[in-house]
Design a protein around this motif. Structure first.
Motif, PDB file in Angstrom:
ATOM      1  N   ASN A  67     -37.060 -25.485  10.173  1.00  7.40           N
ATOM      2  CA  ASN A  67     -37.352 -24.386  11.103  1.00  7.40           C
ATOM      3  C   ASN A  67     -36.290 -23.301  10.949  1.00  7.40           C
ATOM      4  N   SER A  69     -35.193 -19.297  12.166  1.00  7.04           N
ATOM      5  CA  SER A  69     -35.398 -18.146  13.045  1.00  7.04           C
ATOM      6  C   SER A  69     -34.351 -17.094  12.692  1.00  7.04           C
ATOM      7  N   SER A  71     -33.302 -13.135  13.633  1.00  8.98           N
ATOM      8  CA  SER A  71     -33.472 -11.894  14.381  1.00  8.98           C
ATOM      9  C   SER A  71     -32.628 -10.824  13.707  1.00  8.98           C
ATOM     10  N   GLU A  76     -30.788 -18.868  12.607  1.00  7.29           N
ATOM     11  CA  GLU A  76     -30.788 -20.264  13.044  1.00  7.29           C
ATOM     12  C   GLU A  76     -31.611 -21.087  12.062  1.00  7.29           C
ATOM     13  N   ASN A 201     -41.120 -23.353   8.737  1.00 13.33           N
ATOM     14  CA  ASN A 201     -41.571 -22.495   9.837  1.00 13.33           C
ATOM     15  C   ASN A 201     -40.555 -21.375   9.998  1.00 13.33           C
ATOM     16  N   PHE A 202     -40.947 -20.166   9.606  1.00 11.27           N
ATOM     17  CA  PHE A 202     -40.034 -19.016   9.654  1.00 11.27           C
ATOM     18  C   PHE A 202     -40.561 -18.023  10.687  1.00 11.27           C
ATOM     19  N   ASN A 203     -39.790 -17.837  11.748  1.00 11.90           N
ATOM     20  CA  ASN A 203     -40.188 -16.944  12.842  1.00 11.90           C
ATOM     21  C   ASN A 203     -41.629 -17.209  13.276  1.00 11.90           C
ATOM     22  N   ASN A 204     -41.944 -18.499  13.439  1.00 14.19           N
ATOM     23  CA  ASN A 204     -43.254 -18.971  13.927  1.00 14.19           C
ATOM     24  C   ASN A 204     -44.400 -18.764  12.941  1.00 14.19           C
TER      25      ASN A 204
END
Length: 620
Positions: A67, A69, A71, A76, A201-204
């Motif tokens: 996973n 994330s 921004s 993360e 899973n990258f930024n959902n």
């Protein structure tokens, strides 16, 4: 001299600790710094170093999901591998040459073997957190610029095994940085293509591939332009996919142990040689190597033991052998291509026929322009002795002895006033200037013959050294520097057409940029603010007051050399020219540069916005 010697004592000798050394010489660990406008800028290397560790866990059979994330300024990454041993959580991210990959039995074909990557990310971040989840227990540690701030005790947890890394790059090192979504998208897709069965899973958004390099080439090519279906071949520790299209140049995507080797290396060199040899043997014809490889799009991935790269950032493979006791890379790749591709062509007569037609077409095209090419090159050689169009710099991207090849760039300008300002304010070590005379030719739908017939295009390709491909490219960044008015925008389009039509790999490999220059200068007696948009102008006016003087720059020639130095130095703003996944070069150029006038007119009318609309938007 005697006095200097007396000052040189034991106290003059100083040892840097690991984090000081990384922060003082970050280029040794992550390549160049940059602001994120180039695909190989340091902030993407930081992301890669963390994900590489997750991938190594997956390759070893631990964890099928990652996973991620990201921004604006925070990254993360959570994997579901074994988790860092809890007693070594701090050491693994803060002690050089500490890691779990020195035992070659555990990580025989790993990417990050030197125990440096995660430590570099830690040292170059203003905030860094590592947390390990292992067998019902967890522990975390937090750092600032490599200095330990906080270390937790062991605590119970119900989370699955694995490791969480959070970091924020240091903006005093990566000045004005920003992540470009398309670059991250490409980076993460490569991980998915090279690790079939892995889900990222990258930024959902879910990234998953079942067909490896076949999926990669399908993403990178336009099916309508392919001369034959993609050939996909897999063996022990090697996988390749290839096809031919209608574009100029050669396009390759090469990987070692899951690492994208953007600058190729021994494995790619071996593949290019093996392809030519196999094709010649299959058809029984001594085809010219350039004709066999013209318009090729291919990807090759190998897994080797103890790979030797030419830099810490692992962008070019230097290994001559597949392993300590294995065959040479050249023999390994050649044996696989010779057997697998030869078998494939024997079994698929339609592909063999289409490949031969493409080779024969390239041969005809090469011979057609050979005469004009010879004359043009002679003219270019004479012009290069005193080329008034080019104000060169001292270092070049293709010079192995250059100190900072990644910083090299060439500005393509229009007119004498703009090129004069840039020439006076540039860094003569790394920045060159090429001056255009008026608007270049619209070369859409023309053959490469026009590059040699048109003196300006011919001199430009020689200045860049891209006549035979981008291997010898002289500048890392090719920067289009035109006015932000209608004429300047038109020249941008014409230059982009030139590169997309004849040298698409320049664009696809992230070498083409647009220079952003300020539209406004807002100043009072105490402060001057340069603004790149209407919104920035409004903000600056509010800050400096209603009596502030506002100047609108209509062209680059209006900006003085002293001012220009601020815009092409440390604070340079570059907009990369990026091809989207779904973009067809042919369709793109047909729409914008072709003769479909009514369609283009309607598009312009439907999307036209005047300055008043923009101001109203900002106000609201």
């Amino acid at each position: 001299m005697a006095e200097n010697k007396s000052n040189y004592t034991e106290d003059s000798i100083r040892s840097l600790d690991w984090k000081e050394h990384i922060r003082l010489r970050p280029g040794m660990y992550i390549g160049k710094l940059g602001d994120g406008s180039a695909q190989d800028d340091g902030i993407y290397v930081l992301v890669k170093e963390i994900i590489d560790n997750c991938i190594d866990e997956h390759v070893m059979g631990f964890g099928k999901q990652i996973n991620i994330s990201i921004s604006e300024h925070r990254v993360e990454v959570r994997d579901y591998g074994r988790g860092i041993p809890l007693g070594k959580v701090v050491d693994c991210v803060s002690k050089i040459n500490t890691g779990g990959k020195y035992d070659s039995k555990a990580f025989q074909k790993s990417v990050g073997l030197n125990g440096v990557g995660t430590k570099a990310v830690n040292a170059l971040s203003t905030y860094f957190k590592v947390q390990s989840f292992r067998d019902g227990q967890t522990k975390f540690a937090e750092f600032n610029q490599g200095e330990l701030l906080n270390e937790s005790e062991l605590e119970p947890t119900n989370q699955k095994n694995g490791t969480l890394i959070i970091f924020e790059p240091d903006d005093s090192i990566f000045k004005n940085y920003h992540f470009i979504p398309q670059y991250l998208d490409d980076q993460i897709w490569n991980y998915a293509f090279l690790n079939a069965g892995l889900t990222v899973n990258f930024n959902n958004v879910k990234y998953h591939s079942e067909n490896g390099l076949l999926d990669l080439l399908q993403r990178k090519t336009n099916e309508e332009a392919l001369r034959y279906p993609i050939v996909h071949l897999k063996g022990d520790d090697i996988e390749l996919a290839l096809t031919h299209s209608n574009q100029y140049g050669e396009e390759y995507y090469s990987f070692v142990n899951g690492q994208f080797t953007t600058q190729g290396g021994t494995h790619l060199q071996a593949f290019r040689e093996a392809l030519v040899k196999t094709v010649r043997d299959f058809y029984g014809k001594n085809y010219d190597a350039t004709d066999v490889r013209a318009s090729i799009v291919a990807s090759v991935s190998v897994r080797v033991m103890e790979p030797v790269f030419e830099s810490q950032t692992k962008t070019k493979l230097g290994s001559q052998a597949v392993g300590p006791d294995g065959p040479t890379m050249r023999v390994f790749v050649n044996d696989f291509v010779k057997k697998s591709l030869d078998d494939y062509l024997h079994k698929h007569a339609d592909v063999a026929e289409a490949l031969q037609k493409r080779i024969l077409q390239s041969e005809r095209e090469r011979k057609e322009i050979s005469g004009i090419k010879k004359l043009a090159n002679e003219r270019a050689k004479k012009a290069n002795l005193h080329n008034k169009k080019l104000r060169d710099c001292r270092m070049h991207y293709n010079d192995v002895k250059a100190k900072n090849p990644e910083d090299t760039m060439i500005f393509i300008t229009e007119g004498d006033s703009a090129s004069g300002s840039i020439t006076k304010s540039r860094d003569v070590q790394t920045q060159a200037v090429f001056s255009l005379r008026g608007k270049p030719l619209n070369c859409f739908n023309l053959t490469k013959k026009v590059v040699y017939e048109n003196e300006e295009f011919n001199l430009l390709q020689h200045a860049l050294n891209i006549e035979d491909g981008i291997d010898g490219l002289r500048y890392r960044k090719i920067v289009i520097a035109t006015d932000a008015d209608v004429d300047g925008m038109h020249i941008r389009l014409l230059l982009m057409t030139f590169f997309l039509q004849f040298f698409p790999d320049v664009v696809k490999n992230g070498h083409l940029f647009i220079l952003e220059t300020p539209l406004f200068r807002v100043r009072n007696k105490k402060e001057t603010i340069y603004c790149y948009s209407e919104a920035e102008k409004q903000k600056a006016t509010n800050k400096l007051g209603a009596k502030a003087e506002v100047t609108r720059f209509k062209g680059l020639g209006e900006i003085s050399p002293n001012e220009f130095g601020d815009f092409i130095g440390e604070n340079i703003r570059l907009e990369p020219v990026i091809l989207q996944k779904q973009t067809s070069i042919e369709q793109l150029l047909t729409f914008y540069m072709g003769k479909n006038t009514p369609n283009r007119q309607n598009f312009i009318i439907d999307n036209l916005r005047v300055e008043k609309d923009v101001i109203d938007e900002i106000a609201s």
